[in-house]
Design an enzyme around this catalytic site. Structure first.
Site, PDB file in Angstrom:
ATOM      1  N   HIS A  62     -30.881  46.582  39.242  1.00  0.00           N
ATOM      2  CA  HIS A  62     -31.375  47.333  40.311  1.00  0.00           C
ATOM      3  C   HIS A  62     -30.411  48.721  40.840  1.00  0.00           C
ATOM      4  CE1 HIS A  62     -28.424  45.828  43.239  1.00  0.00           C
ATOM      5  NE2 HIS A  62     -28.618  44.639  42.702  1.00  0.00           N
TER       6      HIS A  62
ATOM      7  N   GLU B 252     -30.896  37.230  42.480  1.00  0.00           N
ATOM      8  CA  GLU B 252     -29.528  37.295  42.253  1.00  0.00           C
ATOM      9  C   GLU B 252     -29.182  35.644  42.754  1.00  0.00           C
ATOM     10  OE1 GLU B 252     -26.478  37.719  41.391  1.00  0.00           O
ATOM     11  OE2 GLU B 252     -26.171  39.627  42.183  1.00  0.00           O
TER      12      GLU B 252
END
Length: 215
Positions: A14, A87
Site C-alpha cells: 500500500h 497486516e
C-alpha cells in the site's frame, strides 16, 4: 501429458500513510493513505495498466483498499477484499512508534526485533509463524485458482516480509536482507510447486523512493 501452467502474482505494498512517516506501528488499526500515498497508489496503477491482469485482490484494511481502488479504476477490474492479506496483528505495539515500543516493553520488543518465530505479541498480536500460516495459505489458494493467469494482490509490509521468505526458502528468524518500500511492486512466478521471485521492490514508477520504515 498435461502442460504445467505458469502463474504470475504481482504483490503491491500500500501507499504511504502518516503513521508510516512517523514510524508508528499500524498493524490492523485502520489508517488511510496520506497525500503522498494516494499519489504513489495512482503511480502504481499507471505502471501496471499495460499488464494483462485477470483478477485484483487486496487486504480489506483501508490503506490497502485505497491503493487497490486506484489500480481497479485504471485497469477496470473489481477488487476482491481478502482478510488473510491484512497486516500482522502487533498487539500492544499498535499505535506506538518503534522507539516507544522498545522503551515501554523492552523484553517483548527484543523478542519481536530478534524475530523469534513463535513469539506471540501480547494483547491480541500474532507470531511470525501464525502470520506465515495465514499468508501462505491465502497465496496458495490464489495460485491454484488462477493457474496460467496474472493477478495482483495489494497488501502490507509484514505480509511481504513473509512472502519473500516463503518464496526464497529463508527462515522467519533470519535478519531481513531486502527492502519493502511503500507502493513497491513485486512479482512472483508460480509453476506447479515451484515458486520464484521474478523481481522485488520495484520503485521506478515513483517520483521518489517509497518509505521502508519497517525494522
Amino acid at each position: 501429458m498435461t502442460k504445467i501452467k505458469t502463474t504470475r502474482i504481482c504483490l503491491v505494498r500500500h501507499g504511504e500513510t502518516t503513521w508510516n512517516a512517523e514510524k508508528r506501528i499500524q498493524g490492523q488499526i485502520d489508517i488511510g493513505l496520506n497525500a503522498a500515498g494516494l499519489a504513489q497508489a495512482q503511480a502504481a496503477a499507471e505502471w501496471l495498466a499495460a499488464e494483462a491482469v485477470t483478477a485484483l485482490y487486496s487486504s480489506d484494511l483501508l490503506r490497502a483498499r485505497q491503493t487497490a481502488e486506484r489500480i481497479a479504476h485504471r485497469m477496470k477490474l473489481p477488487p476482491a477484499f481478502r482478510p488473510e492479506f491484512r497486516e500482522r496483528r502487533y498487539g500492544f505495539f499498535e499505535g506506538l512508534t518503534y522507539d516507544e515500543s522498545r522503551a515501554r516493553y523492552p523484553a517483548d520488543y527484543h523478542a519481536f526485533e530478534t524475530r523469534k518465530p513463535d513469539f506471540v505479541i501480547p494483547f491480541g498480536g500474532e507470531s511470525l509463524q501464525q502470520l506465515h500460516a495465514r499468508v501462505s495459505r491465502g497465496l496458495r489458494e490464489l495460485a491454484a485458482g488462477h493457474a496460467g493467469e496474472t493477478i495482483i494482490v495489494v497488501t502490507h509490509g509484514g505480509v511481504l516480509d513473509i512472502v519473500n521468505r516463503l518464496v526464497r526458502g529463508n527462515p522467519l528468524s533470519a535478519p531481513r536482507d531486502f527492502l519493502i518500500p511503500n507502493a513497491g511492486i513485486n512479482w512472483l512466478r508460480v509453476r506447479g510447486q515451484e515458486w520464484t521471485l521474478e523481481s522485488w521492490g520495484q520503485t521506478g514508477h515513483l517520483a521518489g523512493f517509497g518509505l521502508d520504515e519497517l525494522p
